[in-house]
Design an enzyme around this catalytic site. Structure first.
Site, PDB file in Angstrom:
ATOM      1  N   LYS A 321       0.836  -1.208   0.000  1.00  0.00           N
ATOM      2  CA  LYS A 321       0.000   0.000   0.000  1.00  0.00           C
ATOM      3  C   LYS A 321       0.868   1.254   0.000  1.00  0.00           C
ATOM      4  CE  LYS A 321      -2.870   0.617   3.660  1.00  0.00           C
ATOM      5  NZ  LYS A 321      -2.830   1.925   4.321  1.00  0.00           N
ATOM      6  N   ARG A 326       2.900   5.963  -3.162  1.00  0.00           N
ATOM      7  CA  ARG A 326       4.047   6.791  -3.551  1.00  0.00           C
ATOM      8  C   ARG A 326       4.334   6.681  -5.037  1.00  0.00           C
ATOM      9  NH1 ARG A 326       4.107   5.557   1.716  1.00  0.00           N
ATOM     10  NH2 ARG A 326       5.355   6.750   3.226  1.00  0.00           N
ATOM     11  N   GLY A 394      -5.301   7.735   5.456  1.00  0.00           N
ATOM     12  CA  GLY A 394      -4.426   8.675   6.157  1.00  0.00           C
ATOM     13  C   GLY A 394      -3.174   8.973   5.351  1.00  0.00           C
ATOM     14  N   ARG A 422      -9.061  11.531  12.575  1.00  0.00           N
ATOM     15  CA  ARG A 422      -7.630  11.293  12.815  1.00  0.00           C
ATOM     16  C   ARG A 422      -6.827  12.598  12.827  1.00  0.00           C
ATOM     17  NH1 ARG A 422      -5.877   6.363   9.149  1.00  0.00           N
ATOM     18  NH2 ARG A 422      -4.004   6.573  10.434  1.00  0.00           N
ATOM     19  N   SER A 468       6.624   8.811  12.637  1.00  0.00           N
ATOM     20  CA  SER A 468       5.579   8.651  11.629  1.00  0.00           C
ATOM     21  C   SER A 468       6.152   8.800  10.229  1.00  0.00           C
ATOM     22  CB  SER A 468       4.474   9.692  11.843  1.00  0.00           C
ATOM     23  OG  SER A 468       3.667   9.767  10.684  1.00  0.00           O
ATOM     24  N   GLN A 470       4.424   8.812   7.645  1.00  0.00           N
ATOM     25  CA  GLN A 470       3.544   9.690   6.872  1.00  0.00           C
ATOM     26  C   GLN A 470       3.958  11.144   7.035  1.00  0.00           C
ATOM     27  OE1 GLN A 470      -0.465   8.690   8.048  1.00  0.00           O
ATOM     28  NE2 GLN A 470      -0.408   6.746   6.942  1.00  0.00           N
ATOM     29  N   ASP A 616       1.528  -1.452  11.715  1.00  0.00           N
ATOM     30  CA  ASP A 616       0.222  -1.855  11.186  1.00  0.00           C
ATOM     31  C   ASP A 616      -0.134  -3.302  11.516  1.00  0.00           C
ATOM     32  OD1 ASP A 616      -0.213   0.636  10.095  1.00  0.00           O
ATOM     33  OD2 ASP A 616       0.629   0.104   8.140  1.00  0.00           O
ATOM     34  N   LYS A 643      -5.086   5.133  14.757  1.00  0.00           N
ATOM     35  CA  LYS A 643      -5.102   4.539  13.413  1.00  0.00           C
ATOM     36  C   LYS A 643      -6.548   4.562  12.898  1.00  0.00           C
ATOM     37  CE  LYS A 643      -0.768   3.723  12.844  1.00  0.00           C
ATOM     38  NZ  LYS A 643      -0.047   4.487  11.809  1.00  0.00           N
ATOM     39  N   ARG A 647      -6.985   1.057  17.841  1.00  0.00           N
ATOM     40  CA  ARG A 647      -6.715  -0.381  17.701  1.00  0.00           C
ATOM     41  C   ARG A 647      -6.417  -1.072  19.026  1.00  0.00           C
ATOM     42  NH1 ARG A 647      -3.530  -0.252  11.849  1.00  0.00           N
ATOM     43  NH2 ARG A 647      -5.463  -0.193  10.639  1.00  0.00           N
TER      44      ARG A 647
HETATM   45  C1  S3P Z   1       2.282   4.591   6.246  1.00  0.00           C
HETATM   46  C2  S3P Z   1       2.794   4.873   7.472  1.00  0.00           C
HETATM   47  C3  S3P Z   1       2.225   4.372   8.720  1.00  0.00           C
HETATM   48  C4  S3P Z   1       1.233   3.241   8.495  1.00  0.00           C
HETATM   49  C5  S3P Z   1       0.319   3.498   7.343  1.00  0.00           C
HETATM   50  C6  S3P Z   1       1.090   3.730   6.066  1.00  0.00           C
HETATM   51  C7  S3P Z   1       2.943   5.162   5.073  1.00  0.00           C
HETATM   52  O1  S3P Z   1       1.575   5.431   9.382  1.00  0.00           O
HETATM   53  O2  S3P Z   1       0.468   3.032   9.655  1.00  0.00           O
HETATM   54  O3  S3P Z   1      -0.547   2.385   7.128  1.00  0.00           O
HETATM   55  O4  S3P Z   1       2.654   4.701   3.948  1.00  0.00           O
HETATM   56  O5  S3P Z   1       3.751   6.080   5.242  1.00  0.00           O
HETATM   57  P1  S3P Z   1       2.396   6.423  10.382  1.00  0.00           P
HETATM   58  O6  S3P Z   1       3.552   6.829   9.624  1.00  0.00           O
HETATM   59  O7  S3P Z   1       1.485   7.557  10.672  1.00  0.00           O
HETATM   60  O8  S3P Z   1       2.687   5.582  11.564  1.00  0.00           O
END
Ligand code: S3P
Length: 735
Positions: A321, A326, A394, A422, A468, A470, A616, A643, A647
């Protein structure tokens, strides 16, 4: 139930409604008038009406409900002729395709539209016409729009509504003006085009040949040109304003397409076609009540998983994913064409794909995991026509925040109910210190997010308070446009796909220990991407095969990036039997086939260093802990509370329901291994919770029912089919 219903006109729509009233026993007597004697004779012969008249004024005398079902332009004349014969309590309604002129006709005749006149429009029909074409079920699961006025009588509205609902229709309410605008585009314009195309071709001298060779496309496109000319003649005049506006918009669109063809502008043509194709599919799904991808269903899906079974065989779970998201983002921002294989066709990645299409990027596919992205370069995105909707994702929202902060246009991003809870300030705040103008919503800083364009970003040095990927990725992406250097330090290593992929696209990103640096002003060059299978999806089968008796699976082509292998480390520490086979590197990412066999797991204290590497995978690891001998303790994982669901709480609730001693703590959980029982658990729309409890059934004493599972399609379309094929006794019920 009405004593007497009078139909003025008994064509396709009028006679279908009469049939439905009969079938549902909603009218004691049905009478009708028609200009055609034959229609009345036929209607009497087939028992559709009890009495027939040639004059509308005679038909309405004893009616409690009058249905105007003749061509719309006759409305004023008909109302004029019946007005003195109406009972004072009568309800009048109509079935016309235009509403403005019907209301105007009523005003002209009565001074003001009578309170018990409820204009209505059933969106149903066929190209056939006449009393014999009618069908009692014509309106079944179709929409009926009613357009009451401010002074309309509530009782009359309710009765008209109930009548249509009894005919199986879904009733919507709109203003008269809105109705005419919408219908001009969705119905009147297509009819006009069909009539016009057939007429144009019919005038050509070789028309016989053209019609002889006309294949499916012509037939499909022009089916509605077989409709009733009188009716459509009336509609075109009745809604002149709306139709002309719709036609102008359409003419501009056709001119754009023509110009692109003449100029041999392949990207522009492909852009129009791919956007239209997606919109057409999307629209079909919307009408069918399903969501964007084929597998996701907006209805409440329940998993019912019988106890026992095992897992066997070679399995390839869908694409990663994170990498799929990306690939779309970087491919869109690159110069040249990026080809992706193994793309995850789940809701989340499709939301990212749609967002870039909305910003003008031409993207072909996905088709069997293949996507071709026509990159527009770092300065090539265009303002989207509407707010970008990113569903449950997210990753889309946080990474896009970085990209959108640097664009020349304003944007708004929205999400579904779960995403709307979130936290978004974690990305908005550092972006603001780069110079972004970005606003989150409410006290908690949640979506929707509004971003102002035309800001000059500056690189910052930022120590992230939470680990994180993300947030890190959102900042690195903003850094592509920022003046100077963006320097990010992470408190613990998180997935580094953004860094690896940026390098793959020829962009210089350096990593030294926990510090990552990027400098703005470069460019991305298109590259091809082979997305490995997602270790986060494979995790369900790693846990499943570990806990089930006699299990032996090989998970193929799984990404084993060191920042993602927490689940392997933790399962091995618990005594899991996992072997990495055929380790290799694919497009900058390490990949392996992973063999997993049944094992006797034991409880452990999970190393906090593994938390971001398995962020995850905890829902499924909690199931492993429930099946292990002894106590498992997780700490340092408060992130799990924000999340797709909380969770920690949601998993603890479900485990307790199934008879496991699970104790949630602020930053983790303490689980005593035991016997998983049976019962009904709730996933709270969280895909990973749903799949984890499904796997738990392999060691349960009875059936596990899991509520609210539609979102499994966000990350793992076809989970049910794959798991069932491997031996899980899973069924899906539409609740
Ligand atoms: C992800 C980062 C994770 C993960 C999400 C995908 C990503 O989140 O939980 O499913 O693709 O960068 P966090 O970076 O907020 O922990």
């Amino acid at each position: 139930m009405f004593n007497q219903v009078a139909f003025i006109g008994l064509g396709l729509i009028g006679s279908s409604l009469a049939r439905s009233l009969r079938a549902n026993g909603l009218a004691k007597t049905i009478v009708a008038s028609s200009r055609s004697e034959r229609t009345i004779r036929t209607a009497l012969e087939i028992g559709l009406i009890d009495e027939g008249f040639s004059d509308a004024a005679d038909a309405v005398k004893n009616a409690d409900l009058v249905v105007l079902a003749m061509p719309v332009c006759a409305t004023q004349a008909v109302l004029e002729s019946i007005k003195h014969n109406l009972k004072s309590t009568v309800i009048i309604t109509d079935v016309g395709s235009t509403k403005g002129n019907v209301v105007a006709a009523a005003e002209a005749v009565f001074g003001t539209v009578p309170a018990r006149f409820v204009p209505a429009h059933p969106i149903a029909g066929s190209e056939q016409s006449g009393v014999l074409a009618g069908k009692a079920n014509l309106f079944d699961r179709h929409k009926v729009i009613i357009t009451p006025l401010a002074h309309s009588d509530a009782d009359a509205i309710a009765q008209v509504q109930q009548m249509w609902q009894a005919a199986g229709a879904e009733v919507l309410t709109m203003t008269v003006q809105r109705h005419d605008e919408v219908l001009a585009k969705t119905s009147h314009l297509p009819h006009l085009l069909a009539f016009s195309l057939v007429d144009t071709l019919a005038r050509e001298s070789q028309n016989l040949d053209i019609f002889r060779y006309a294949a499916g496309g012509f037939r499909d496109f022009t089916r509605i040109a077989g409709s009733d000319p009188t009716m459509w003649h009336d509609i075109f005049f009745a809604n002149e304003h709306g139709i002309v506006a719709a036609l102008d918009g359409f003419s501009e669109g056709v001119a754009r397409l023509k110009a692109a063809i003449v100029a041999h502008d392949s990207d522009a043509v492909l852009g129009i076609l791919t956007r239209a194709q997606v919109a057409r599919h999307h629209f079909t799904h919307m009408l069918a009540g399903t969501a964007y991808s084929k597998t996701m269903n907006t209805k409440n899906l329940q998993f019912v998983v019988a106890a026992g079974g095992t897992l066997q065989g070679n399995l390839r779970v869908p694409g990663d994913k994170s990498i799929s998201h990306r690939s779309i983002m970087l491919g869109s921002l690159a110069e040249g064409i990026t080809e992706v294989t193994g793309f995850l066709e789940g809701e989340d990645a499709l939301a990212t794909l749609q967002a870039f299409r909305d910003m003008g990027v031409v993207i072909e596919g996905p088709k069997n995991g293949e996507v071709r992205i026509h990159g527009v370069g770092l300065q090539g995105l265009q303002a989207p026509p509407n707010a970008l909707y990113v569903g449950n994702s997210g990753t889309s929202m946080r990474l896009l925040s970085g990209i959108l902060s640097a664009q020349k246009f304003d944007t708004v991003m929205t999400g579904d109910a779960s995403l709307s809870k979130r936290p978004m300030e974690r990305i908005a705040k550092p972006l603001r210190s780069m110079g972004a103008v970005i606003q989150t919503t409410g006290e908690k800083g949640t979506p929707p997010i509004s971003i102002k364009g035309n800001q000059l970003l500056k690189g910052i040095t930022y120590a992230m308070p939470v680990a994180s990927a993300q947030v890190k990725s959102g900042l690195l992406l903003a850094g592509l446009w920022a003046e100077g250097e963006t320097v990010i330090t992470e408190p613990a290593p998180t997935r580094d796909h953004s860094e690896r992929m940026l390098r793959g696209f020829g962009y210089d990103v350096t990593t030294e220990g926990s510090t990552i640096r990027i400098r703005g002003g470069g460019k991305l060059t298109a590259t091809n991407i082979d997305v490995p299978a997602d270790i986060s999806s494979a995790a369900f089968f790693m846990v499943g095969a570990s806990i089930a008796p006699n299990a032996d699976v090989i998970l193929e082509h799984v990404g084993i990036n060191p920042t993602r292998i927490g689940v392997i480390n933790i399962l091995r520490a618990m005594g899991g039997d996992l072997t990495l086979l055929n380790e290799r590197e694919v497009g900058g990412e390490p990949v392996a086939d992973i063999r997993v066999r049944s094992a006797k797991l034991k409880g452990i204290r999970i190393d906090e260093a593994d938390v971001p590497l398995a962020i995850d995978e905890f829902p499924s690891l909690f199931i492993a802990a429930a099946c292990a001998e002894g106590t498992t303790v997780l700490t340092g994982a408060e992130e799990l509370r924000v999340k797709e669901s909380d969770r920690i709480q949601v998993m603890a609730d479900g485990l307790i329901t199934l008879g496991i001693d699970a104790q949630p703590t602020p930053d983790g959980m303490i689980i005593q291994g035991g016997q998983i029982g049976s019962g009904k658990v709730i996933s709270h729309g969280d895909h990973r919770i749903a799949m984890s409890f499904a796997i738990a059934a392999l060691r349960a004493s009875g059936t596990i029912e899991i509520e609210d599972c539609a979102n499994v399609a966000t990350s793992f379309p076809l989970f049910v089919e794959l798991a069932r094929g491997a031996g899980l006794k899973i069924n899906v019920v539409e609740a």
